[in-house]
Design a protein around this motif. Structure first.
Motif, PDB file in Angstrom:
ATOM      1  N   PRO A 153       0.821  -1.218   0.000  1.00  0.00           N
ATOM      2  CA  PRO A 153       0.000   0.000   0.000  1.00  0.00           C
ATOM      3  C   PRO A 153       0.852   1.265   0.000  1.00  0.00           C
ATOM      4  O   PRO A 153       2.008   1.256   0.439  1.00  0.00           O
ATOM      5  CB  PRO A 153      -0.806  -0.119   1.298  1.00  0.00           C
ATOM      6  CG  PRO A 153       0.005  -1.015   2.179  1.00  0.00           C
ATOM      7  CD  PRO A 153       0.706  -1.974   1.263  1.00  0.00           C
ATOM      8  N   ASP A 154       0.275   2.351  -0.471  1.00  0.00           N
ATOM      9  CA  ASP A 154       1.004   3.617  -0.575  1.00  0.00           C
ATOM     10  C   ASP A 154       1.486   4.111   0.784  1.00  0.00           C
ATOM     11  O   ASP A 154       2.546   4.733   0.894  1.00  0.00           O
ATOM     12  CB  ASP A 154       0.116   4.688  -1.220  1.00  0.00           C
ATOM     13  CG  ASP A 154      -0.190   4.387  -2.681  1.00  0.00           C
ATOM     14  OD1 ASP A 154       0.571   3.603  -3.292  1.00  0.00           O
ATOM     15  OD2 ASP A 154      -1.189   4.912  -3.203  1.00  0.00           O
ATOM     16  N   GLN A 155       0.712   3.850   1.843  1.00  0.00           N
ATOM     17  CA  GLN A 155       1.098   4.364   3.158  1.00  0.00           C
ATOM     18  C   GLN A 155       2.253   3.601   3.787  1.00  0.00           C
ATOM     19  O   GLN A 155       2.802   4.031   4.810  1.00  0.00           O
ATOM     20  CB  GLN A 155      -0.105   4.355   4.111  1.00  0.00           C
ATOM     21  CG  GLN A 155      -0.672   2.974   4.404  1.00  0.00           C
ATOM     22  CD  GLN A 155      -1.795   2.605   3.453  1.00  0.00           C
ATOM     23  OE1 GLN A 155      -1.820   3.072   2.313  1.00  0.00           O
ATOM     24  NE2 GLN A 155      -2.728   1.787   3.930  1.00  0.00           N
ATOM     25  N   ALA A 156       2.634   2.467   3.205  1.00  0.00           N
ATOM     26  CA  ALA A 156       3.761   1.701   3.735  1.00  0.00           C
ATOM     27  C   ALA A 156       5.062   2.294   3.202  1.00  0.00           C
ATOM     28  O   ALA A 156       5.407   2.124   2.039  1.00  0.00           O
ATOM     29  CB  ALA A 156       3.647   0.231   3.337  1.00  0.00           C
ATOM     30  N   GLN A 157       5.755   3.028   4.031  1.00  0.00           N
ATOM     31  CA  GLN A 157       7.003   3.675   3.661  1.00  0.00           C
ATOM     32  C   GLN A 157       8.161   3.047   4.440  1.00  0.00           C
ATOM     33  O   GLN A 157       7.958   2.294   5.389  1.00  0.00           O
ATOM     34  CB  GLN A 157       6.912   5.172   3.940  1.00  0.00           C
ATOM     35  CG  GLN A 157       5.813   5.881   3.170  1.00  0.00           C
ATOM     36  CD  GLN A 157       5.986   5.789   1.659  1.00  0.00           C
ATOM     37  OE1 GLN A 157       7.103   5.859   1.152  1.00  0.00           O
ATOM     38  NE2 GLN A 157       4.879   5.628   0.940  1.00  0.00           N
ATOM     39  N   PHE A 158       9.381   3.407   4.040  1.00  0.00           N
ATOM     40  CA  PHE A 158      10.535   2.813   4.699  1.00  0.00           C
ATOM     41  C   PHE A 158      10.575   3.200   6.177  1.00  0.00           C
ATOM     42  O   PHE A 158      10.353   4.350   6.553  1.00  0.00           O
ATOM     43  CB  PHE A 158      11.833   3.280   4.033  1.00  0.00           C
ATOM     44  CG  PHE A 158      13.057   2.803   4.766  1.00  0.00           C
ATOM     45  CD1 PHE A 158      13.425   1.465   4.732  1.00  0.00           C
ATOM     46  CD2 PHE A 158      13.811   3.677   5.534  1.00  0.00           C
ATOM     47  CE1 PHE A 158      14.540   1.016   5.432  1.00  0.00           C
ATOM     48  CE2 PHE A 158      14.929   3.236   6.227  1.00  0.00           C
ATOM     49  CZ  PHE A 158      15.294   1.897   6.167  1.00  0.00           C
ATOM     50  N   ALA A 159      10.832   2.204   7.003  1.00  0.00           N
ATOM     51  CA  ALA A 159      11.035   2.415   8.436  1.00  0.00           C
ATOM     52  C   ALA A 159      12.065   1.404   8.902  1.00  0.00           C
ATOM     53  O   ALA A 159      12.038   0.242   8.487  1.00  0.00           O
ATOM     54  CB  ALA A 159       9.727   2.238   9.211  1.00  0.00           C
ATOM     55  N   THR A 160      12.994   1.837   9.730  1.00  0.00           N
ATOM     56  CA  THR A 160      13.982   0.917  10.265  1.00  0.00           C
ATOM     57  C   THR A 160      13.300  -0.104  11.174  1.00  0.00           C
ATOM     58  O   THR A 160      12.172   0.103  11.643  1.00  0.00           O
ATOM     59  CB  THR A 160      15.059   1.659  11.062  1.00  0.00           C
ATOM     60  OG1 THR A 160      14.448   2.256  12.223  1.00  0.00           O
ATOM     61  CG2 THR A 160      15.714   2.755  10.222  1.00  0.00           C
ATOM     62  N   LYS A 161      14.003  -1.178  11.457  1.00  0.00           N
ATOM     63  CA  LYS A 161      13.435  -2.197  12.350  1.00  0.00           C
ATOM     64  C   LYS A 161      13.162  -1.635  13.745  1.00  0.00           C
ATOM     65  O   LYS A 161      12.095  -1.916  14.317  1.00  0.00           O
ATOM     66  CB  LYS A 161      14.359  -3.414  12.398  1.00  0.00           C
ATOM     67  CG  LYS A 161      14.456  -4.125  11.055  1.00  0.00           C
ATOM     68  CD  LYS A 161      15.575  -5.158  11.029  1.00  0.00           C
ATOM     69  CE  LYS A 161      15.792  -5.667   9.612  1.00  0.00           C
ATOM     70  NZ  LYS A 161      16.971  -6.560   9.533  1.00  0.00           N
TER      71      LYS A 161
END
Length: 419
Positions: A153-161
């Motif tokens: 989905p568009d709202q899923a952006q990069f995020a560190t663990k």
């Protein structure tokens, strides 16, 4: 299943979800859609595949139900939240989030998906309560075509663990999870933003760090490496304490701590293996002053999430899925967590206050995840299918596999002729 029934708008996916979870709790060899459909008595895997991919239901809402179920059955005043990640080895490049990356599952760089998980443990038991699929930045977050194919989905952006871990911890606390501590390995202990989040929420932490981590001693006046602090400690600073019960008895280590910072709420905790002398380091913070034994207790709970992963993969098929789509991954993982939570609620009684009791007792061991699943499968899941159904599924699988092989051969021949 009654707790989550309202999450399904139609009776068909609701019934399929029940059959799916029963299959996860069964003795089926592999717990993918093919095998679960066969276990349920379906003629083909279509309903199971639709449940994971296109049926109308909210996996995050079911996740919330699981979290409430775990709190109801396992919640206690000694609760600890544990963060960690685990790998899912995959072939190909189309599964959401897959790339060549390091995973502790294999102990090396492999083609894998990585899921970040949150577990809850207390004297009443342990279970997984949340999950996030790690989405690598360059290979996925910046590749719009690849994201679309995998349904990201568009709202899923990069995020560190550690960022994903912080999101899950905040959601658990907002939902009323009773935990005073968080623990995790070096990947999470080295992140200052995660530590700051925990302090802002007033929840203590015991997080592993590398030997090279720099801390401030002498009332914050001196910066030093963690291993250098350990080297300066006198023999009297070390205390032998158990980090909890293991399969073969209490896990005794030598422990020392050194105050860091200026307020008496921060410590460097050091663990030494009595046999090898190997050291491990933890940075600790608590909203109130606590004794060394409390920090040791929390540090010793970190292994519980490894037990969760082992049980989830070995007993309820956490890693048995054959799906590539973002939505399907989250749905399979959520239903596997539900099956594990059911086992956790029934399998683990209150832990004894006497860690050495097994040395004297002739009683059977406590009910374990595998034993509960075995009993449940033997007593409540219908007996083996008749030979006609087994032969039907054998033919179905082989026809499907023949089609896949034919497609691969045609692609290989086409590429060789054009080359």
């Amino acid at each position: 299943m009654a707790r989550i029934a309202g999450r399904f708008k139609r009776v068909e996916p609701r019934a399929t979800a029940r059959a799916f979870v029963l299959g996860l709790l069964s003795g089926a060899e592999r717990k993918n859609c093919w095998r679960l459909a066969e276990q349920a008595g379906h003629a083909r895997p279509g309903p199971m595949q639709r449940l994971l991919r296109t049926a109308s239901w909210d996996a995050d809402a079911v996740r919330d139900d699981i979290r409430a179920y775990v709190l109801e059955h396992l919640g206690a005043d000694d609760g600890v939240l544990i963060v960690d990640d685990t790998g899912f080895l995959k072939k190909g490049i189309t599964s959401a989030g897959v790339q060549r990356q390091y995973t502790g599952t294999a102990g090396r760089i492999e083609n894998t998906q990585v899921g970040v998980f949150l577990a809850y443990t207390s004297r009443r038991g342990l279970a997984l309560i949340d999950r996030r699929l790690y989405l690598p930045d360059a290979s996925w977050c910046q590749d719009a075509e690849r994201r679309t194919r995998a349904g990201v989905p568009d709202q899923a952006q990069f995020a560190t663990k550690p960022t994903l871990a912080g999101q899950m911890i905040a959601a658990a606390l907002d939902a009323g999870i009773s935990a005073s501590w968080v623990t995790g390995d070096e990947a999470y202990g080295q992140d200052p933003h995660l530590r700051a989040l925990l302090e802002s929420r007033g929840i203590g932490y015991v997080l592993a760090v590398a030997c090279s981590a720099r801390v401030r001693i002498n009332q914050g006046r001196t910066a030093a490496r963690a291993d250098a602090v350990a080297d300066r400690l006198p023999a009297s600073a070390w205390h032998r304490q158990s980090a909890g019960a293991g399969a073969k008895g209490p896990r005794y280590y030598d422990w020392a701590w050194s105050e860091i910072g200026t307020d008496g709420h921060r410590h460097l905790l050091i663990r030494r293996n009595p046999s090898s002398g190997e050291l491990a380091f933890y940075v600790c913070w608590s909203p109130t002053q606590v004794p060394l034994s409390e920090l040791v207790r929390v540090a010793g709970t970190r292994w519980c999430i490894e037990e969760c992963f082992q049980a989830a993969k070995g007993q309820v098929g956490l890693d048995h899925y054959q799906v590539r789509h973002w939505t399907a991954w989250h749905r399979h993982i959520t239903l596997a967590k539900l099956a594990l939570a059911f086992l956790a609620a029934d399998a683990t009684p209150a832990r004894t206050a006497d860690p050495n009791r097994p040395a004297r007792s002739t009683d059977p061991i406590d009910l374990t995840f595998p034993e509960i699943r075995h009993l449940f499968g033997a007593l409540l899941i219908p007996a083996n299918a008749p030979p006609r159904r087994l032969l039907h599924w054998s033919n179905w699988r082989r026809r499907h596999q023949a089609g896949a092989r034919r497609s691969h051969y045609q692609q290989r021949l086409a590429s060789s002729s054009t080359g």
